[in-house]
Design a protein around this motif. Structure first.
Motif, PDB file in Angstrom:
ATOM      1  N   ALA A   1      36.683  70.777   8.019  1.00 54.83           N
ATOM      2  CA  ALA A   1      36.273  70.449   6.652  1.00 54.83           C
ATOM      3  C   ALA A   1      35.585  69.088   6.675  1.00 54.83           C
ATOM      4  N   PRO A   2      34.554  68.900   5.851  1.00 56.81           N
ATOM      5  CA  PRO A   2      33.928  67.577   5.758  1.00 56.81           C
ATOM      6  C   PRO A   2      34.849  66.640   4.974  1.00 56.81           C
ATOM      7  N   PRO A   3      34.670  65.324   5.114  1.00 54.91           N
ATOM      8  CA  PRO A   3      35.425  64.395   4.266  1.00 54.91           C
ATOM      9  C   PRO A   3      35.133  64.675   2.792  1.00 54.91           C
ATOM     10  N   ALA A   4      36.065  64.300   1.933  1.00 54.03           N
ATOM     11  CA  ALA A   4      35.923  64.565   0.490  1.00 54.03           C
ATOM     12  C   ALA A   4      34.573  64.051  -0.020  1.00 54.03           C
ATOM     13  N   GLY A   5      33.900  64.865  -0.795  1.00 53.40           N
ATOM     14  CA  GLY A   5      32.633  64.467  -1.401  1.00 53.40           C
ATOM     15  C   GLY A   5      31.428  64.643  -0.489  1.00 53.40           C
ATOM     16  N   GLU A   6      31.666  65.017   0.782  1.00 52.94           N
ATOM     17  CA  GLU A   6      30.545  65.207   1.698  1.00 52.94           C
ATOM     18  C   GLU A   6      30.354  66.693   2.004  1.00 52.94           C
ATOM     19  N   MET A   7      29.229  67.001   2.625  1.00 55.22           N
ATOM     20  CA  MET A   7      28.979  68.378   3.059  1.00 55.22           C
ATOM     21  C   MET A   7      28.846  68.384   4.570  1.00 55.22           C
ATOM     22  N   LEU A   8      29.021  69.566   5.153  1.00 58.38           N
ATOM     23  CA  LEU A   8      28.730  69.697   6.581  1.00 58.38           C
ATOM     24  C   LEU A   8      27.236  69.952   6.758  1.00 58.38           C
TER      25      LEU A   8
END
Lengths: 333, 333
Positions: free
Chosen positions: A39-46
């Motif tokens: 999962a990406p960090p909160a608020g980010e996208m992969l």
């Protein structure tokens, strides 16, 4: 001969596990299950990119396996750099004619040294027999609003290039006997061809500063056109401003031009940024310890129906007519 | 011959774009940039798996390209099913000896019909010339605590199988002339080999019910051992209970056993669940419209140093000594 499972375990899985943070509980599930979990960090996208490398087309059969391991991951990391993404993880699918231990040892060494340098964890893969083929899919993370996209160039933007262009193509030509170079220069070119350095730090530093960006894998002429088409803009480029190494400047002028403008395999960033951001761009480059050079300007299309094109000119501003094409894997070179 | 870019555009990018939800703004960034951007729904993780398929090893050169497009994605979706993940997206890297329009048309049709059925969007890829090779990386989403892992089997768990096993291996043997079958049965086997159906609905329905799961790609004997090793448990399996099709039951008993236990390419789910959950498992299977069969039991290791093993027995409980190995891509079959 090693069986598939012991081969994966010996050269890939164990080292991947060794590089995993001790607190991975509840986080990534890597090699050994049907899927990895990420999962990406909160608020980010992969940010996700995939590249396939084939013997005889992307590398020579006699390439040092360590260099190949480096390059296979480097070209993928370069796509993350072009997006302004932070490397997180990758998968590796590998088709091998035989399970050669020395080859695998060198290949995995080149791969993991680069992966560990960028904190990029091997989370899964596949191994099979067959003609040599490497397919890496790489995952980075980026806040969606500061991702460096191809469709965000604006009229009036400067066009910038990191590093120098053309050395990798010069190395390919030297190996093919298309031109000759001193031993020192040939080593420089070969290093550029085999050991490209992904511009991760620069991509991260350009978040919020650059408008559009991509990495130069198929040559400036072809790749810049992708930005123009997706942004619906034109460009004017000073061919004399395109940065080249001292070694490349010792080759004939027509070879220099061919290598810098249509060479491919450079893995430098090409990006656009507003003229008001010049100082910010220079500061970002300094922070990333990568030289950057302004080579041109983005222009508005005269009519909405115009096809985006590059107007080439020389240092004195005189227009040049060039018939260059980016490297196309289905064209014989 | 089509150039790489027009080829990608014609057969892949346009159809991928057509299948994208209209409200993709701010969400996925797909084909056409350096990276795709993707995020799992809040509170979930991305389940990621990659598989590489090589001509002559995973499929015959004369395979119907539409069947190949189906199978290449199906085997990846099967890994998502085994994790209890909801399909979201995939990337496709393709090495092709030539850009044959009829082949690409059939291949992309088989690929997209399956992708669209599961709402799985093509978000990126790579195309190159070279020996035929397909590498797909697939992305699903799953709440981390209900993901079906390999390391969660518990002593006392039932061992379950979806569908029937062995038809794909029977089809391979029939094509190779290892045994013969009626035309009808041969068609059944061939369909199993070329058109596996990923058990996505079953995987989703088993969230929170099953303990451990994987998909059977290399044969029951080898694959079940992965659950045992990662869960540090043993297993007892009734070989007569392993479900097989009516067509397979018309082949000689030793062929049936070889195909069901060590066949490979089944892409059925093998999962464990507590005996108290039998009604819940049956209800999940009914909801997913997939038959499931209990074939054995998970046992505790007698000593912590014991190697996890499968105790094979027949319907009357008598122990059997089998020397079976899962399909290993580096062993000649």
């Amino acid at each position: 001969m090693l069986s598939e499972f012991s081969l994966i375990d010996r050269f890939f899985a164990r080292r991947a596990a060794a590089g995993r943070p001790a607190n991975a509980e509840g986080g990534t599930l890597g090699i050994g299950d049907d899927c990895a979990l990420l999962a990406p960090p909160a608020g980010e996208m992969l940010a996700i990119s995939t590249d396939m490398l084939v013997e005889g087309r992307h590398f020579f059969a006699d390439i040092d396996p360590e260099a190949l391991g480096h390059k296979a991951l480097a070209v993928n990391l370069s796509d993350l750099a072009a997006m302004g993404a932070q490397p997180r993880a990758f998968t590796l699918a590998l088709s091998l004619p035989k399970a050669d231990e020395a080859w695998l040892s060198g290949f995995s060494e080149g791969l993991f040294v680069l992966a560990e340098r960028y904190g990029c964890e091997l989370i899964g893969g596949d191994t099979t027999g067959g003609p040599l083929n490497l397919c890496i899919t790489v995952f980075g993370s980026v806040p969606p609003r500061t991702a460096l996209r191809r469709d965000a160039a604006q009229p009036g933007d400067d066009i910038w290039i990191s590093g120098t262009l053309g050395d990798a193509r010069a190395g390919l030509g030297a190996q093919r006997g298309e031109w000759s170079a001193t031993a020192n220069d040939a080593a420089t070119f070969r290093r550029a061809l085999e050991r490209p350095e992904p511009r991760i730090a620069l991509g991260l530093a350009l978040r919020g500063i650059a408008h559009a960006a991509l990495d130069l894998s198929d040559g400036l002429a072809g790749d810049l056109r992708h930005i123009l088409e997706r942004s619906s803009v034109g460009a004017s480029v000073d061919v004399d401003a395109v940065p080249r190494s001292a070694a490349l400047r010792r080759l004939p002028p027509d070879v220099q031009q061919r290598c810098t403008l249509a060479g491919g395999d450079d893995y430098e960033l090409c990006f656009t940024a507003p003229a008001a951001a010049r100082a910010a761009v220079e500061a970002a480059a300094q922070k990333a310890a990568v030289p950057v050079t302004r080579i041109g300007t983005i222009s508005a299309l005269e009519a909405a129906t115009d096809r985006p094109a590059i107007a080439w000119r020389n240092a004195s501003g005189a227009p040049l007519t060039l018939t260059l094409q980016g490297f196309d894997h289905f064209h014989a070179e």
